[in-house]
Design a protein around this motif. Structure first.
Motif, mmCIF file in Angstrom:
data_model
loop_
_atom_site.group_PDB
_atom_site.id
_atom_site.type_symbol
_atom_site.label_atom_id
_atom_site.label_comp_id
_atom_site.label_asym_id
_atom_site.label_seq_id
_atom_site.Cartn_x
_atom_site.Cartn_y
_atom_site.Cartn_z
ATOM 1 N N ILE A 272 5.477 -2.960 -2.799
ATOM 2 C CA ILE A 272 5.155 -4.104 -3.924
ATOM 3 C C ILE A 272 4.153 -4.064 -4.992
ATOM 4 O O ILE A 272 3.033 -3.305 -4.694
ATOM 5 N N GLN A 273 4.463 -3.950 -6.116
ATOM 6 C CA GLN A 273 3.419 -3.623 -7.329
ATOM 7 C C GLN A 273 2.558 -4.818 -7.373
ATOM 8 O O GLN A 273 3.028 -5.860 -7.834
ATOM 9 N N SER A 274 1.326 -4.713 -7.574
ATOM 10 C CA SER A 274 0.517 -5.695 -7.848
ATOM 11 C C SER A 274 0.249 -5.509 -9.394
ATOM 12 O O SER A 274 0.485 -4.646 -10.030
ATOM 13 N N THR A 275 0.073 -6.969 -9.760
ATOM 14 C CA THR A 275 -0.251 -7.057 -11.159
ATOM 15 C C THR A 275 -1.264 -6.182 -11.729
ATOM 16 O O THR A 275 -1.166 -5.365 -12.958
ATOM 17 N N HIS A 276 -2.259 -5.673 -11.004
ATOM 18 C CA HIS A 276 -3.339 -5.103 -11.490
ATOM 19 C C HIS A 276 -2.867 -3.332 -11.842
ATOM 20 O O HIS A 276 -3.145 -3.017 -12.816
ATOM 21 N N SER A 277 -2.103 -3.113 -10.674
ATOM 22 C CA SER A 277 -1.554 -1.694 -10.866
ATOM 23 C C SER A 277 -0.587 -1.484 -11.958
ATOM 24 O O SER A 277 -0.496 -0.511 -12.624
ATOM 25 N N ILE A 278 0.239 -2.750 -12.320
ATOM 26 C CA ILE A 278 1.300 -2.505 -13.410
ATOM 27 C C ILE A 278 0.370 -2.575 -14.689
ATOM 28 O O ILE A 278 0.741 -1.825 -15.604
ATOM 29 N N ASN A 279 -0.616 -3.617 -14.830
ATOM 30 C CA ASN A 279 -1.443 -3.483 -15.786
ATOM 31 C C ASN A 279 -2.253 -2.303 -16.201
ATOM 32 O O ASN A 279 -2.073 -1.485 -17.410
ATOM 33 N N TYR B 70 0.909 -1.171 0.140
ATOM 34 C CA TYR B 70 -0.207 0.160 0.117
ATOM 35 C C TYR B 70 0.963 1.107 -0.017
ATOM 36 O O TYR B 70 1.286 1.824 1.113
ATOM 37 N N PRO B 71 1.213 1.680 -1.349
ATOM 38 C CA PRO B 71 2.126 2.941 -1.343
ATOM 39 C C PRO B 71 1.949 4.057 -0.297
ATOM 40 O O PRO B 71 2.830 4.349 0.220
ATOM 41 N N ALA B 72 0.579 4.370 -0.025
ATOM 42 C CA ALA B 72 0.382 5.429 0.539
ATOM 43 C C ALA B 72 0.735 5.321 2.219
ATOM 44 O O ALA B 72 1.180 6.182 3.151
ATOM 45 N N ALA B 73 0.252 4.123 2.689
ATOM 46 C CA ALA B 73 0.536 3.656 4.038
ATOM 47 C C ALA B 73 2.182 3.650 4.185
ATOM 48 O O ALA B 73 2.474 3.901 5.262
ATOM 49 N N PHE B 74 2.840 3.086 3.177
ATOM 50 C CA PHE B 74 4.048 2.917 3.235
ATOM 51 C C PHE B 74 5.051 4.152 3.619
ATOM 52 O O PHE B 74 5.643 4.247 4.448
ATOM 53 N N VAL B 75 4.414 5.156 2.724
ATOM 54 C CA VAL B 75 5.169 6.576 2.943
ATOM 55 C C VAL B 75 4.660 7.193 4.314
ATOM 56 O O VAL B 75 5.507 7.842 4.715
ATOM 57 N N SER B 76 3.510 6.967 4.420
ATOM 58 C CA SER B 76 2.795 7.495 5.842
ATOM 59 C C SER B 76 3.742 7.126 6.847
ATOM 60 O O SER B 76 4.237 7.674 7.593
ATOM 61 N N LYS B 77 4.212 5.572 6.954
ATOM 62 C CA LYS B 77 4.947 5.105 8.132
ATOM 63 C C LYS B 77 6.395 5.579 7.979
ATOM 64 O O LYS B 77 6.821 5.909 9.217
ATOM 65 N N LEU B 78 6.875 5.838 6.624
ATOM 66 C CA LEU B 78 8.256 6.526 6.669
ATOM 67 C C LEU B 78 8.175 7.937 7.193
ATOM 68 O O LEU B 78 9.224 8.385 7.824
ATOM 69 N N SER B 79 7.232 8.523 7.060
ATOM 70 C CA SER B 79 6.819 9.987 7.458
ATOM 71 C C SER B 79 6.991 10.020 9.120
ATOM 72 O O SER B 79 7.536 10.617 9.472
ATOM 73 N N ASP B 80 6.192 9.090 9.462
ATOM 74 C CA ASP B 80 6.234 8.917 10.770
ATOM 75 C C ASP B 80 7.660 8.611 11.600
ATOM 76 O O ASP B 80 8.010 9.306 12.386
ATOM 77 N N ALA B 81 8.497 7.788 10.791
ATOM 78 C CA ALA B 81 9.869 7.598 11.185
ATOM 79 C C ALA B 81 10.839 8.817 11.153
ATOM 80 O O ALA B 81 11.275 9.052 12.139
ATOM 81 N N GLU B 82 10.355 9.683 10.130
ATOM 82 C CA GLU B 82 10.933 10.923 9.797
ATOM 83 C C GLU B 82 10.742 11.793 11.234
ATOM 84 O O GLU B 82 11.693 12.603 11.717
ATOM 85 N N SER B 83 9.407 11.650 11.695
ATOM 86 C CA SER B 83 9.074 12.851 12.517
ATOM 87 C C SER B 83 9.822 12.303 13.855
ATOM 88 O O SER B 83 10.131 13.166 14.625
ATOM 89 N N GLU B 84 9.823 10.851 14.104
ATOM 90 C CA GLU B 84 10.439 10.553 15.373
ATOM 91 C C GLU B 84 11.830 10.833 15.342
ATOM 92 O O GLU B 84 12.365 11.148 16.312
ATOM 93 N N ALA B 85 12.713 10.833 14.105
ATOM 94 C CA ALA B 85 13.998 10.900 14.133
ATOM 95 C C ALA B 85 14.319 12.429 14.387
ATOM 96 O O ALA B 85 15.187 13.012 15.213
ATOM 97 N N ALA B 86 13.463 13.318 13.988
ATOM 98 C CA ALA B 86 13.386 14.747 14.079
ATOM 99 C C ALA B 86 12.906 15.238 15.829
ATOM 100 O O ALA B 86 13.901 16.054 16.028
ATOM 101 N N GLU B 87 12.421 14.556 16.220
ATOM 102 C CA GLU B 87 11.944 14.444 17.418
ATOM 103 C C GLU B 87 13.216 14.191 18.482
ATOM 104 O O GLU B 87 13.540 14.946 19.455
ATOM 105 N N THR B 88 13.638 13.008 18.151
ATOM 106 C CA THR B 88 15.219 12.592 18.936
ATOM 107 C C THR B 88 15.999 13.583 18.713
ATOM 108 O O THR B 88 16.732 13.749 19.795
ATOM 109 N N GLN B 89 16.215 14.423 17.584
ATOM 110 C CA GLN B 89 17.109 15.363 17.485
ATOM 111 C C GLN B 89 16.895 16.279 18.530
ATOM 112 O O GLN B 89 17.809 16.901 19.048
#
Length: 139
Positions: A124-131, A62-81
């Motif tokens: 992970i690209q689904s066959t449907h989205s690639i088509n 789920y690309p949007a969920a993937f990026v959202s969790k990466l964004s959360d990780a980014e926010s936590e790294a900045a908080e740690t700073q």
């Protein structure tokens, strides 16, 4: 993506774990009155970077969920700073320790931004989205 099978193989996750363990060791020397405040906060945010990366890895379908969790990780790294800066200003970290942590966290932030901006390499690209994409390219 180079045949990575587990989030534990990601350099960014390994870097995040390294920072987490450094912070864990450094915070052992913080004063007792910081046990439930600064020590707890800096440990939690640093741990969340690696945890959110692990969650992002499992959401690659789920690309949007993937990026959202990466964004959360980014926010936590900045908080740690920020917590590191506070620890420096309180005299709990030396300038050298704080600068080393900040540098490592900046590297992690760069890795996270790169992953998010190149999400098609990681999701992970689904066959449907690639088509669908191939059909849109046809005149």
């Amino acid at each position: 993506m180079a045949d990575i099978r587990s989030f534990k193989e990601l350099r960014v996750w390994q870097n995040a774990m390294e920072v987490t363990m450094i912070i864990f060791e450094l915070t052992k020397s913080f004063p007792p009155e910081e046990r439930f405040s600064l020590s707890d906060q800096i440990r939690r945010s640093s741990r969340s970077v690696a945890a959110n990366l692990a969650e992002a890895w499992r959401k690659r379908r789920y690309p949007a969920a993937f990026v959202s969790k990466l964004s959360d990780a980014e926010s936590e790294a900045a908080e740690t700073q920020t917590w590191c800066e506070i620890a420096l200003r309180c005299g709990y970290l030396t300038r050298s320790q704080a600068e080393s942590l900040d540098s490592k966290l900046e590297e992690i932030l760069g890795q996270l931004v790169k992953m998010a901006s190149q999400r098609e390499k990681w999701t992970i690209q689904s066959t449907h989205s690639i088509n669908q994409r191939n059909n849109q390219r046809k005149p």
